[in-house]
Design a protein around this motif. Structure first.
Motif, PDB file in Angstrom:
ATOM      1  N   LEU A 105       0.829  -1.205   0.000  1.00 60.54           N
ATOM      2  CA  LEU A 105       0.000   0.000   0.000  1.00 60.54           C
ATOM      3  C   LEU A 105       0.868   1.261   0.000  1.00 60.54           C
ATOM      4  O   LEU A 105       0.512   2.265  -0.630  1.00 60.54           O
ATOM      5  N   ILE A 106       1.994   1.217   0.684  1.00 62.16           N
ATOM      6  CA  ILE A 106       2.915   2.359   0.670  1.00 62.16           C
ATOM      7  C   ILE A 106       3.396   2.620  -0.743  1.00 62.16           C
ATOM      8  O   ILE A 106       3.404   3.763  -1.222  1.00 62.16           O
ATOM      9  N   TRP A 107       3.788   1.564  -1.452  1.00 63.52           N
ATOM     10  CA  TRP A 107       4.247   1.702  -2.834  1.00 63.52           C
ATOM     11  C   TRP A 107       3.111   2.225  -3.730  1.00 63.52           C
ATOM     12  O   TRP A 107       3.329   3.087  -4.578  1.00 63.52           O
ATOM     13  N   ALA A 108       1.900   1.683  -3.525  1.00 65.36           N
ATOM     14  CA  ALA A 108       0.761   2.069  -4.361  1.00 65.36           C
ATOM     15  C   ALA A 108       0.466   3.562  -4.230  1.00 65.36           C
ATOM     16  O   ALA A 108       0.262   4.267  -5.231  1.00 65.36           O
ATOM     17  N   PHE A 109       0.441   4.068  -2.999  1.00 64.36           N
ATOM     18  CA  PHE A 109       0.155   5.488  -2.810  1.00 64.36           C
ATOM     19  C   PHE A 109       1.320   6.363  -3.257  1.00 64.36           C
ATOM     20  O   PHE A 109       1.113   7.495  -3.700  1.00 64.36           O
ATOM     21  N   ALA A 110       2.551   5.856  -3.149  1.00 67.98           N
ATOM     22  CA  ALA A 110       3.698   6.631  -3.626  1.00 67.98           C
ATOM     23  C   ALA A 110       3.590   6.873  -5.127  1.00 67.98           C
ATOM     24  O   ALA A 110       3.831   7.993  -5.609  1.00 67.98           O
ATOM     25  N   TYR A 111       3.216   5.834  -5.874  1.00 69.11           N
ATOM     26  CA  TYR A 111       3.033   6.013  -7.313  1.00 69.11           C
ATOM     27  C   TYR A 111       1.829   6.910  -7.611  1.00 69.11           C
ATOM     28  O   TYR A 111       1.830   7.660  -8.591  1.00 69.11           O
ATOM     29  N   THR A 112       0.805   6.837  -6.760  1.00 68.15           N
ATOM     30  CA  THR A 112      -0.348   7.722  -6.931  1.00 68.15           C
ATOM     31  C   THR A 112       0.062   9.177  -6.752  1.00 68.15           C
ATOM     32  O   THR A 112      -0.347  10.057  -7.530  1.00 68.15           O
ATOM     33  N   TYR A 113       0.887   9.434  -5.736  1.00 64.54           N
ATOM     34  CA  TYR A 113       1.395  10.794  -5.532  1.00 64.54           C
ATOM     35  C   TYR A 113       2.240  11.235  -6.726  1.00 64.54           C
ATOM     36  O   TYR A 113       2.219  12.419  -7.098  1.00 64.54           O
ATOM     37  N   GLY A 114       2.989  10.308  -7.317  1.00 63.30           N
ATOM     38  CA  GLY A 114       3.775  10.645  -8.490  1.00 63.30           C
ATOM     39  C   GLY A 114       2.906  11.109  -9.641  1.00 63.30           C
ATOM     40  O   GLY A 114       3.243  12.076 -10.347  1.00 63.30           O
ATOM     41  N   ALA A 115       1.767  10.432  -9.832  1.00 66.56           N
ATOM     42  CA  ALA A 115       0.839  10.853 -10.884  1.00 66.56           C
ATOM     43  C   ALA A 115       0.175  12.182 -10.539  1.00 66.56           C
ATOM     44  O   ALA A 115      -0.030  13.035 -11.417  1.00 66.56           O
ATOM     45  N   VAL A 116      -0.147  12.377  -9.257  1.00 62.76           N
ATOM     46  CA  VAL A 116      -0.800  13.620  -8.829  1.00 62.76           C
ATOM     47  C   VAL A 116       0.089  14.824  -9.084  1.00 62.76           C
ATOM     48  O   VAL A 116      -0.358  15.852  -9.597  1.00 62.76           O
ATOM     49  N   GLN A 117       1.384  14.708  -8.746  1.00 62.58           N
ATOM     50  CA  GLN A 117       2.252  15.869  -8.903  1.00 62.58           C
ATOM     51  C   GLN A 117       2.584  16.166 -10.366  1.00 62.58           C
ATOM     52  O   GLN A 117       3.047  17.259 -10.680  1.00 62.58           O
TER      53      GLN A 117
ATOM     54  N   ALA B 234      -6.581  15.418  -0.958  1.00 65.89           N
ATOM     55  CA  ALA B 234      -7.606  14.377  -1.000  1.00 65.89           C
ATOM     56  C   ALA B 234      -6.967  12.987  -0.982  1.00 65.89           C
ATOM     57  O   ALA B 234      -7.431  12.090  -0.255  1.00 65.89           O
ATOM     58  N   VAL B 235      -5.907  12.786  -1.759  1.00 68.66           N
ATOM     59  CA  VAL B 235      -5.230  11.484  -1.785  1.00 68.66           C
ATOM     60  C   VAL B 235      -4.594  11.189  -0.432  1.00 68.66           C
ATOM     61  O   VAL B 235      -4.641  10.048   0.056  1.00 68.66           O
ATOM     62  N   ILE B 236      -3.995  12.193   0.191  1.00 68.31           N
ATOM     63  CA  ILE B 236      -3.396  11.995   1.511  1.00 68.31           C
ATOM     64  C   ILE B 236      -4.456  11.624   2.536  1.00 68.31           C
ATOM     65  O   ILE B 236      -4.254  10.751   3.394  1.00 68.31           O
ATOM     66  N   MET B 237      -5.622  12.257   2.469  1.00 67.67           N
ATOM     67  CA  MET B 237      -6.717  11.914   3.378  1.00 67.67           C
ATOM     68  C   MET B 237      -7.156  10.464   3.181  1.00 67.67           C
ATOM     69  O   MET B 237      -7.401   9.734   4.156  1.00 67.67           O
TER      70      MET B 237
ATOM     71  N   PRO C 186       1.428  18.626   1.516  1.00 65.95           N
ATOM     72  CA  PRO C 186       0.686  19.233   0.399  1.00 65.95           C
ATOM     73  C   PRO C 186       0.571  20.728   0.605  1.00 65.95           C
ATOM     74  O   PRO C 186       0.461  21.214   1.723  1.00 65.95           O
ATOM     75  N   LYS C 187       0.585  21.464  -0.480  1.00 66.85           N
ATOM     76  CA  LYS C 187       0.476  22.913  -0.384  1.00 66.85           C
ATOM     77  C   LYS C 187      -0.966  23.306  -0.062  1.00 66.85           C
ATOM     78  O   LYS C 187      -1.896  22.507  -0.222  1.00 66.85           O
ATOM     79  N   ALA C 188      -1.156  24.534   0.378  1.00 71.13           N
ATOM     80  CA  ALA C 188      -2.459  24.976   0.860  1.00 71.13           C
ATOM     81  C   ALA C 188      -3.542  24.893  -0.212  1.00 71.13           C
ATOM     82  O   ALA C 188      -4.704  24.605   0.085  1.00 71.13           O
ATOM     83  N   ASP C 189      -3.186  25.139  -1.463  1.00 72.33           N
ATOM     84  CA  ASP C 189      -4.182  25.135  -2.536  1.00 72.33           C
ATOM     85  C   ASP C 189      -4.148  23.858  -3.367  1.00 72.33           C
ATOM     86  O   ASP C 189      -4.775  23.804  -4.430  1.00 72.33           O
ATOM     87  N   ALA C 190      -3.442  22.829  -2.901  1.00 74.88           N
ATOM     88  CA  ALA C 190      -3.324  21.577  -3.653  1.00 74.88           C
ATOM     89  C   ALA C 190      -4.379  20.588  -3.164  1.00 74.88           C
ATOM     90  O   ALA C 190      -4.089  19.626  -2.451  1.00 74.88           O
ATOM     91  N   ASN C 191      -5.640  20.818  -3.532  1.00 76.86           N
ATOM     92  CA  ASN C 191      -6.734  19.979  -3.050  1.00 76.86           C
ATOM     93  C   ASN C 191      -6.653  18.525  -3.517  1.00 76.86           C
ATOM     94  O   ASN C 191      -6.961  17.622  -2.746  1.00 76.86           O
ATOM     95  N   PRO C 192      -6.281  18.243  -4.785  1.00 77.31           N
ATOM     96  CA  PRO C 192      -6.163  16.825  -5.183  1.00 77.31           C
ATOM     97  C   PRO C 192      -5.140  16.071  -4.347  1.00 77.31           C
ATOM     98  O   PRO C 192      -5.391  14.923  -3.938  1.00 77.31           O
TER      99      PRO C 192
END
Length: 246
Positions: free
Chosen positions: A156-168, A216-219, A207-213
């Motif tokens: 799950l750590i790896w899965a979310f890390a790649y998700t963050y990569g796509a988000v940024q 959301a993923v972090i939540m 996450p930055k203050a205006d980085a809502n996506p």
């Protein structure tokens, strides 16, 4: 004498191979932890990191097929795993990441890296679901299922890390890190994912203050970590205690 030594070596190898086959989740957990220790000493996007990533993907696919021995599972595992391996190799030789800079120009989006992150995330989430099905398949806790609790967490750590990569990539300037605003490296994404899922919060990345996506993923990852401990760990712990009482 030499025949005896050769027979002893073969028997030892057979015992080791049998232990590996009986504990695929343990092998997966060991491979994930080894990756965490080795990644800092490899170049970002270099050959060494590519080899380690492919090794981890192969272990991942073998673990999925070992814990869910159905034709459908194997077909899905290879169908998702093969493109991921190809994309991993392509990133090493055809990297289109425009450095670690923040960009808002759609023409500068590294589509190869974005596609690779998405496929990696899907494959790792599928592996986590497969391991959960494996642990919840019966009411008897085996030694490998105990290894699976740790392996699922690292997957799950790896899965979310790649998700963050796509988000940024899709929403640039999503994260802030001490020292400036840049696109996070892979190991920084892994560090962010680990601190978020474990709930420690010991990170200089946020996450930055205006980085809502990104928020959301972090939540979602925070909720995943809490529910994993509350549901999965608690269930296996209860079944283990019942087993010992019997």
């Amino acid at each position: 004498m030499f025949e005896y030594a050769g027979a002893a070596g073969r028997n030892r190898f057979q015992r080791y191979w049998a232990a590996i086959r009986e504990h695929p989740s343990g092998v997966l957990l060991g491979a994930q932890l080894l990756g965490i220790m080795v990644f800092p000493f490899t170049d970002e996007g270099g050959t060494g990191r590519t080899v380690i990533s492919i090794f981890g993907l192969l272990v991942l696919a073998l673990a999925v097929m070992a814990v869910n021995r159905t034709p459908a599972t194997r077909i899905v595992a290879w169908s998702l795993g093969a493109p991921v391996v190809i994309l991993t190799v392509a990133e090493a030789f055809l990297s289109d990441t425009p450095g670690l800079t923040v960009t808002s120009d759609l023409s500068q989006i590294p589509w190869l890296t974005l596609t690779s992150n998405i496929f990696h995330a899907i494959f790792y989430f599928y592996t986590a679901v497969s391991l959960l099905r494996y642990m919840f398949a019966d009411t008897w806790v085996s030694r490998d299922e105990l290894f699976a609790t740790g392996a699922t967490f690292t997957v799950l750590i790896w899965a979310f890390a790649y998700t963050y990569g796509a988000v940024q990539i899709l929403w640039t300037d999503s994260f802030s890190v001490a020292g400036g605003d840049v696109q996070l490296s892979w190991f920084e994404l892994l560090f962010l994912s680990t601190t978020t899922l474990t709930g420690t919060g010991l990170s200089d990345i946020a996450p930055k203050a205006d980085a809502n996506p990104a928020r959301a993923v972090i939540m979602l990852q925070m909720l995943t970590g809490m529910n994993y401990i509350a549901l999965v760990i608690a269930r296996l712990l209860g079944l283990t205690l019942i087993k010992f009482r019997r």
